[in-house]
Design a protein around this motif. Structure first.
Motif, PDB file in Angstrom:
ATOM      1  N   THR A  43       0.885  -1.330   0.050  1.00 40.38           N
ATOM      2  CA  THR A  43       0.022  -0.012  -0.191  1.00 40.38           C
ATOM      3  C   THR A  43       0.760   1.344  -0.024  1.00 40.38           C
ATOM      4  OG1 THR A  43      -1.652  -1.394   1.242  1.00 40.38           O
ATOM      5  CG2 THR A  43      -1.977   1.007   1.131  1.00 40.38           C
ATOM      6  N   SER A  61      -5.723   0.994   2.473  1.00 37.74           N
ATOM      7  CA  SER A  61      -5.807  -0.350   2.281  1.00 37.74           C
ATOM      8  C   SER A  61      -7.515  -0.209   2.101  1.00 37.74           C
ATOM      9  CB  SER A  61      -5.551  -1.265   2.962  1.00 37.74           C
ATOM     10  OG  SER A  61      -4.201  -1.251   3.289  1.00 37.74           O
ATOM     11  N   ASP A  80      -7.195  -4.450  -4.340  1.00 40.33           N
ATOM     12  CA  ASP A  80      -6.658  -5.366  -3.189  1.00 40.33           C
ATOM     13  C   ASP A  80      -7.462  -6.689  -3.284  1.00 40.33           C
ATOM     14  OD1 ASP A  80      -5.601  -6.497  -0.687  1.00 40.33           O
ATOM     15  OD2 ASP A  80      -5.282  -4.518   0.168  1.00 40.33           O
ATOM     16  N   GLU A 107      -2.665  -5.170  -5.336  1.00 43.69           N
ATOM     17  CA  GLU A 107      -2.168  -5.627  -4.112  1.00 43.69           C
ATOM     18  C   GLU A 107      -2.393  -7.336  -4.200  1.00 43.69           C
ATOM     19  OE1 GLU A 107      -1.929  -3.642  -0.406  1.00 43.69           O
ATOM     20  OE2 GLU A 107      -2.627  -1.895  -1.370  1.00 43.69           O
TER      21      GLU A 107
HETATM   22 MG    MG Z   1      -1.963  -3.339   1.627  1.00 48.85          MG
END
Ligand code: MG
Ligand code: ADP
Length: 140
Positions: A43, A61, A80, A107
């Protein structure tokens, strides 16, 4: 990060700077996969990418959403996959549409297959040290 593929950083700001370098090079349609365990600095790296794209968005996040889009020189979709539960969730993400609209950084990028994506691996090296490896660079 164009020519050097391996760097060590000694704190979050240095990792952001590397992200920023990559962010400046991003074009519409680029996909970047970030790999590394929880707390590695993915992040943090995305925060730098957003800065490199001229975005002033607050990058955090995404806890409940899988994706957030930040405006900038080009749009940056921040995905993510930590909480990804099924393949249908991945399909609903609409990766192709996101890539049509701008650049995409993911991510937990090891959870998808994308042969054309750039790949950045971040590893703990003790304390505030991290090893940042571009194992596959952008195609341009
Ligand atoms: Mg992260
Ligand atoms: P991830 O998204 O991979 O779970 P985060 O970027 O959210 O990781 O968190 C990384 C944590 O590690 C932050 O608290 C950050 O301040 C800290 N940190 C310490 N040193 C570094 C470094 N060299 N690079 C990135 N983050 C670092």
């Amino acid at each position: 990060m164009a020519t050097t593929t391996l760097r060590e950083t000694a704190g979050p700001e240095e990792t952001e700077v590397l992200g920023e370098e990559l962010g400046r090079r991003l074009r519409k349609g680029d996909l970047v996969l970030l790999k590394g365990e929880l707390g590695a600095g993915k992040t943090t790296f995305v925060r730098g990418i957003a800065r490199g794209l001229g975005s002033e968005a607050l990058v955090a996040s995404p806890t409940f959403q899988l994706v957030r889009v930040y405006p900038g020189r080009i749009a940056l979709a921040h995905v993510d996959l930590y909480r990804l539960e099924s393949h249908s969730e991945l399909a609903e993400l609409g990766l192709d549409e996101l890539l049509d609209a701008g650049a995409v950084v993911v991510e937990w990028g090891d959870r998808i297959e994308a042969p054309d994506a750039a790949v950045v691996v971040i590893e703990h090296r003790g304390g505030n040290h991290r090893l940042i490896r571009v194992t596959r660079d952008l195609p341009h």
